[in-house]
Design a protein around this motif. Structure first.
Motif, PDB file in Angstrom:
ATOM      1  N   UNK A 187      39.698  38.912  33.892  1.00 15.17           N
ATOM      2  CA  UNK A 187      38.521  38.752  33.020  1.00 15.17           C
ATOM      3  C   UNK A 187      37.260  39.240  33.726  1.00 15.17           C
ATOM      4  N   UNK A 188      36.249  39.533  32.921  1.00 12.29           N
ATOM      5  CA  UNK A 188      34.952  39.929  33.479  1.00 12.29           C
ATOM      6  C   UNK A 188      34.361  38.761  34.279  1.00 12.29           C
ATOM      7  N   UNK A 189      34.528  37.548  33.751  1.00 14.84           N
ATOM      8  CA  UNK A 189      33.966  36.374  34.435  1.00 14.84           C
ATOM      9  C   UNK A 189      34.606  36.215  35.816  1.00 14.84           C
ATOM     10  N   UNK A 190      35.919  36.425  35.909  1.00 18.84           N
ATOM     11  CA  UNK A 190      36.598  36.292  37.196  1.00 18.84           C
ATOM     12  C   UNK A 190      36.143  37.388  38.154  1.00 18.84           C
ATOM     13  N   UNK A 191      36.018  38.610  37.632  1.00 20.51           N
ATOM     14  CA  UNK A 191      35.567  39.735  38.470  1.00 20.51           C
ATOM     15  C   UNK A 191      34.167  39.452  39.031  1.00 20.51           C
ATOM     16  N   UNK A 192      33.322  38.885  38.161  1.00 19.34           N
ATOM     17  CA  UNK A 192      31.952  38.573  38.587  1.00 19.34           C
ATOM     18  C   UNK A 192      31.970  37.486  39.665  1.00 19.34           C
ATOM     19  N   UNK A 193      32.834  36.503  39.493  1.00 17.70           N
ATOM     20  CA  UNK A 193      32.924  35.424  40.485  1.00 17.70           C
ATOM     21  C   UNK A 193      33.435  35.966  41.820  1.00 17.70           C
TER      22      UNK A 193
END
Ligand code: PLP
Length: 477
Positions: A214-220
């Motif tokens: 996910x984008x959220x995981x990549x950002x984290x």
């Protein structure tokens, strides 16, 4: 761009109900050249499979009707790409096609610098040699064969930090490719951030069944790595397919274009390795992209040693032009929708037939769970190998074993490795087969499933020393 623009057949009729009845998509191309394929008779297929030692890698391509061995380098190019092939500038240095390719990578992937390579592993070799020192550690969301090998050859140790769900074929989480941040942080604390040259993130994750991150995981991951001074390097081989899953599954992205999501995703990383043979719709090609000037400078120098001058990297000018154009086509909404739509179509029919497959359906392949398909065959009698052979004999469809044969032996004990997942992979080339080919495929798998009680296992009668799955031979028990 809105969802309606992306899916014109799903737009409601004026004054009609908001949710129309189910409407199918269709391949967004017409066929203007064909390559004939033939289905041998059953007796001929039995003979061909026996001659190949029950190993689909040893079949002749001409004896295969529908070839689902791999999606690597097997895509069909468009008329626009073939036209570009005629515009190859085969100058040794400074080919205009290189500049087209560079511009396409900058525009669609957003990195500042790139060098072309002959395929993905060429880029992995350069990157590993430049960034990894003896004794370093490289965490990643599940290994890929060539990626891990280059990291190890450079003196590094790979560590799998993917979420646990990735190893469970029945878990329905939408982003089973995600990095487990707790596992990542534990590793970095243990070995020290200075021994971690980069985190190796793949999107989508091939070995987990084409599962997205996910984008959220990549950002984290990016935020954590920033705080520890660690780079993030993307394996962008199927990042377009990953962007499509983000659009479909991640809240807040439903109205964003795949091209836009891809750019944002890559912006969270410091560089990428790429096999153009997958997303980028070419038969050969790849690249290494980087944002840091000094790392790029080393890559531009090292590519001369292993691939070729930095403006061709082992590729002909015409190959670079085809890849530049393939990149452009790969992010088009109708292309990616039908590409993954075809995988989902095949998956849906298998699910309706009760066939056990890895869920959710991933981006490039369907994985049949052979231990649940043939529960009577113990794993040391190679249920996935047997199923792949049975499928070819039934319908001329070529699949690949991803189980105990692929896993090889433990060098210390000499026993087989017994992986948790014993799978048969049906991998879909891009733009090559139609829905009718998919129907022949699922009907054949369903037929075998109806008669699963009759199936028998295999005995290995020849075992090569290295990467045995390519050349091993088997006899039916
Ligand atoms: C195919 C692949 C590679 C290697 O690319 P090649 O072009 O085959 O050298 C690397 N990573 C992933 C995820 C791949 O699927």
């Amino acid at each position: 761009m809105t969802s309606g623009d992306r899916d014109p057949l799903l737009e409601p009729r004026p004054g009609g109900p908001r949710m129309p009845r189910h409407r199918s998509w269709a391949e967004p191309f017409r066929i203007k050249m064909v390559e004939p394929i033939h289905l041998l008779t059953r007796a001929e297929r039995v003979a061909a499979m026996a001659a190949a030692g029950n190993n689909t890698f040893l079949l002749r391509s001409e004896d295969v009707f529908i070839d689902l061995l791999t999606d690597s380098g097997t895509s069909a190019m468009s008329d626009y790409q073939w036209a570009g092939m005629m515009l190859g500038d085969e100058a040794y240095a400074g080919s205009r096609n290189f500049y087209h390719l560079e511009a396409a990578v900058q525009r669609y992937y957003g990195y500042r610098h790139m060098v072309p390579t002959h395929q993905g592993r060429g880029a992995e070799n350069l990157l590993s040699k430049i960034l990894i020192k003896e004794g370093d550690h490289v965490p990643g969301n599940m290994y890929f064969t060539t990626t891990r090998l280059h990291q190890e050859l450079a003196g590094g140790t790979f560590h799998d930090v993917i979420v646990d769900e990735a190893h469970d074929a029945t878990d329905l989480s939408p982003f089973k490719g995600n990095v487990d941040l707790a596992k990542l942080a534990a590793l970095v604390d243990e070995v020290g951030a200075e021994r971690v040259p980069y985190v190796s993130v793949a999107a989508t994750v091939n070995m987990a069944g084409g599962q997205p991150i996910s984008m959220a995981n990549m950002r984290a991951v990016r935020d954590y790595c920033r705080s520890r001074g660690i780079r993030v390097i993307l394996d962008a081989t199927r990042a377009v397919e990953n962007a499509y899953f983000i659009q479909r599954r991640e809240p807040g992205f439903e109205d964003r274009s795949v091209a836009d999501i891809l750019l944002e995703f890559c912006s969270l990383t410091d560089g990428c390795t790429m096999s153009g043979k997958k997303d980028a719709l070419v038969n050969i090609g790849g690249w290494l992209a980087l944002n840091e000037d000094d790392v790029f400078e080393e890559a531009r120098n090292l590519v001369v040693v292993y691939e070729g001058l930095h403006t061709y990297g082992g590729l002909a000018g015409r190959d670079m032009e085809a890849m530049a154009r393939g990149i452009e086509e790969s992010v088009q909404e109708d292309h990616i929708r039908s590409r993954i739509g075809q995988v989902e179509y095949l998956g849906k029919h298998l699910i309706d037939e009760g066939v056990p497959i890895v869920l959710p359906v991933g981006g490039h392949a369907i994985f049949i769970d052979a231990m649940r398909f043939y529960p009577q065959i113990p794993q040391d009698q190679f249920p996935a190998q047997a199923l792949a052979a049975d499928l070819y004999v039934d319908s001329g469809v070529r699949a690949m074993e991803r189980g105990v044969v692929s896993a090889g032996r433990d060098p210390e004990t000499g026993d087989h490795h017994y992986p948790k997942l014993e799978l048969v992979r049906l991998t879909l080339p891009r733009r090559v087969y139609t829905q009718a080919h998919m129907d022949v495929t699922w009907e054949s798998v369903a037929e075998l499933f109806d008669h699963r009680a009759d199936a028998r296992g295999m005995r290995m009668v020849y075992e090569p020393k290295y990467l045995r799955f390519f050349q091993a031979r088997f006899e039916r028990l």
